[in-house]
Design an enzyme around this catalytic site. Sequence first.
Site, PDB file in Angstrom:
ATOM      1  N   HIS A 318       0.877  -1.258  -0.028  1.00 54.60           N
ATOM      2  CA  HIS A 318       0.029   0.110   0.095  1.00 54.60           C
ATOM      3  C   HIS A 318       0.772   1.282  -0.151  1.00 54.60           C
ATOM      4  O   HIS A 318       0.668   2.066  -0.820  1.00 54.60           O
ATOM      5  CB  HIS A 318      -0.917  -0.056   1.344  1.00 54.60           C
ATOM      6  CG  HIS A 318      -1.943   1.144   1.254  1.00 54.60           C
ATOM      7  ND1 HIS A 318      -3.187   0.936   1.307  1.00 54.60           N
ATOM      8  CD2 HIS A 318      -1.652   2.371   1.424  1.00 54.60           C
ATOM      9  CE1 HIS A 318      -3.670   1.920   1.560  1.00 54.60           C
ATOM     10  NE2 HIS A 318      -2.758   2.906   1.522  1.00 54.60           N
ATOM     11  N   GLU A 319       1.766   1.464   0.905  1.00 54.11           N
ATOM     12  CA  GLU A 319       2.495   2.700   1.133  1.00 54.11           C
ATOM     13  C   GLU A 319       3.750   2.846   0.169  1.00 54.11           C
ATOM     14  O   GLU A 319       3.790   3.690  -0.462  1.00 54.11           O
ATOM     15  CB  GLU A 319       2.970   2.536   2.508  1.00 54.11           C
ATOM     16  CG  GLU A 319       1.918   2.430   3.707  1.00 54.11           C
ATOM     17  CD  GLU A 319       1.149   3.829   3.640  1.00 54.11           C
ATOM     18  OE1 GLU A 319       1.353   4.892   3.017  1.00 54.11           O
ATOM     19  OE2 GLU A 319      -0.015   3.503   4.410  1.00 54.11           O
ATOM     20  N   HIS A 323       1.655   3.973  -3.266  1.00 56.35           N
ATOM     21  CA  HIS A 323       2.050   5.508  -3.162  1.00 56.35           C
ATOM     22  C   HIS A 323       3.465   5.964  -3.255  1.00 56.35           C
ATOM     23  O   HIS A 323       3.664   6.847  -4.014  1.00 56.35           O
ATOM     24  CB  HIS A 323       1.674   6.048  -1.657  1.00 56.35           C
ATOM     25  CG  HIS A 323       0.225   5.760  -1.016  1.00 56.35           C
ATOM     26  ND1 HIS A 323      -0.875   6.099  -1.894  1.00 56.35           N
ATOM     27  CD2 HIS A 323      -0.177   5.343  -0.107  1.00 56.35           C
ATOM     28  CE1 HIS A 323      -1.847   5.940  -1.392  1.00 56.35           C
ATOM     29  NE2 HIS A 323      -1.743   5.589  -0.166  1.00 56.35           N
ATOM     30  N   GLU A 354      -6.028   5.938  -3.611  1.00 54.64           N
ATOM     31  CA  GLU A 354      -6.316   5.238  -2.270  1.00 54.64           C
ATOM     32  C   GLU A 354      -7.050   3.856  -2.478  1.00 54.64           C
ATOM     33  O   GLU A 354      -6.847   3.025  -1.999  1.00 54.64           O
ATOM     34  CB  GLU A 354      -7.118   6.251  -1.276  1.00 54.64           C
ATOM     35  CG  GLU A 354      -6.272   7.087  -0.756  1.00 54.64           C
ATOM     36  CD  GLU A 354      -5.230   6.713   0.133  1.00 54.64           C
ATOM     37  OE1 GLU A 354      -4.893   5.501   0.315  1.00 54.64           O
ATOM     38  OE2 GLU A 354      -4.252   7.671   0.435  1.00 54.64           O
TER      39      GLU A 354
END
Length: 507
Positions: A318-319, A323, A354
């Site tokens: 996710h991070e 991102h 997101e």
Amino acid sequence: MLESIKVTERLHWPEVEMSKKYILNSADKPVSPSQVYLEKISSSVLKDLFSPGSNSHNTLLHAEENEKKSQKQCPHKRPKTSVKCGTTFSKRNRPGMAQKKMFSTVDRRNCALSGSNANLLKPVRNMAVVGSTIGLTPRALPQLRKTCVSNSSRTKLPSLHKAAITREVENSKKLCILAAIKPLNVEKEKAKFFKSDYNYNPQFEYSNPVSPLVLERHNSASDRFLAQAVNIMELALQRYGSYEKFEQVTGGSLLTKSRIWQNIRKYMEKEGCMGEVVVQVTDDLLSRASMTVVNSRPTLTINVSTAREHWLEGMLRHEIGTHYFRGINNCHQPWNSTLARKKHNLKPLNPTEEGLASIHSVLFRKDPTLWRAALLYYTVYQASHMSFSQLFQNLGRFVQDPNTRWDYCVRAKRGQTDTAKPGCFSKDQVYLDGILKILRYRDKINFPLLMALGKVSYEDVDRLKPMAQMENVRIPHFMQDQARYAEQLTKIMAVNCLTDEELKTII
């Protein structure tokens, strides 16, 4: 809160303990072929690398002017500075210990400077900055550079355009909105709330209160996907009996800090990004993790109290895998600034940003139930119609543990002072919103291209493809096998009882 240090062109040493902050050291590892050296990044990256609404939490507000420039000081004395998040430095190398130390901390005795005062300090061979910056601005004055002397190869540090320096002055006057809406007195109000048998409505205080106009923009909750959110949670309760059981079975046991570091290092090696990201751990974070830019360094902060063995890699996908990589890829594209986004008429990056990251959180899980995204969506909607205490009681339908309920209520009510009034901070609805829209068009979306184009909406991919710069873009390892990736998306649909017919109706 985490203690940290401020790093400008001069190396200023803090007077606080740094034991909770680390950066993974890539000194003893060859740089992965997939690692990109970002040599000439435009100044626009400063604002847009980790954009508004993403987990990077870089929605910015104007704050007070920075403190006055410090006067010249004797180079042989340690200057006093304010404490801010910044780069971490490695310990002195010690015989027999180099291979044992994975993380770097502060050693005040070994540093070297270049610039006007460089001749006053002798270089040291046992001190080095590890990792690499990603092209965000240094401080404007004085114009000195950080240097380090090392007898081993390090990840190459990227350079900046001179125009980037002026942006630092502007950015230093701004404040992250999610930091601004974090209450100062959470623990004090929590004690009152629990003592009142959950009937008290907390009165939150803030160091930099957000203006009512800004709060109003984030106070509009949607019920568009409310039925899907409720259904996802009810299915999980049917399977596991309670959220607590779901968390235990699907998440596994909580990890120790040493296990967290091991897993982070392993993941970064797979992605070829060792040494690029500063890593911090804390138990003072409303979310499970966040990716931010701190003093020109990408910084991953992990909530140690929620790091579970089967969920941690999903959080890293996710991070970092989403991102961070999309932020890096965005640097190469013609739309890598706010003005350029307007010029190319780009749609908002959320809910795509997101939504994609949240899908990657559950990708490859045995049970990819979208519980957290569903509960966040549901909580925000209910908060817009209820007081804090009413919301707390309402969440008992899905979550028994009062501490967990408290955390979700604080997230939904943050920014408010008097939580007796209905109101919400609506950002948390973006996760489920983005997930469902991406799943709706999963057969039409070119996912590697969506990653390569940077911070763009899935709706803009086809239009932007002819203008895209594809050199040196980074695609995460879990997206390399597109057939397997597509299978996992289908599995997410099935486990959460989502159908194409249903999604086509609501989207």
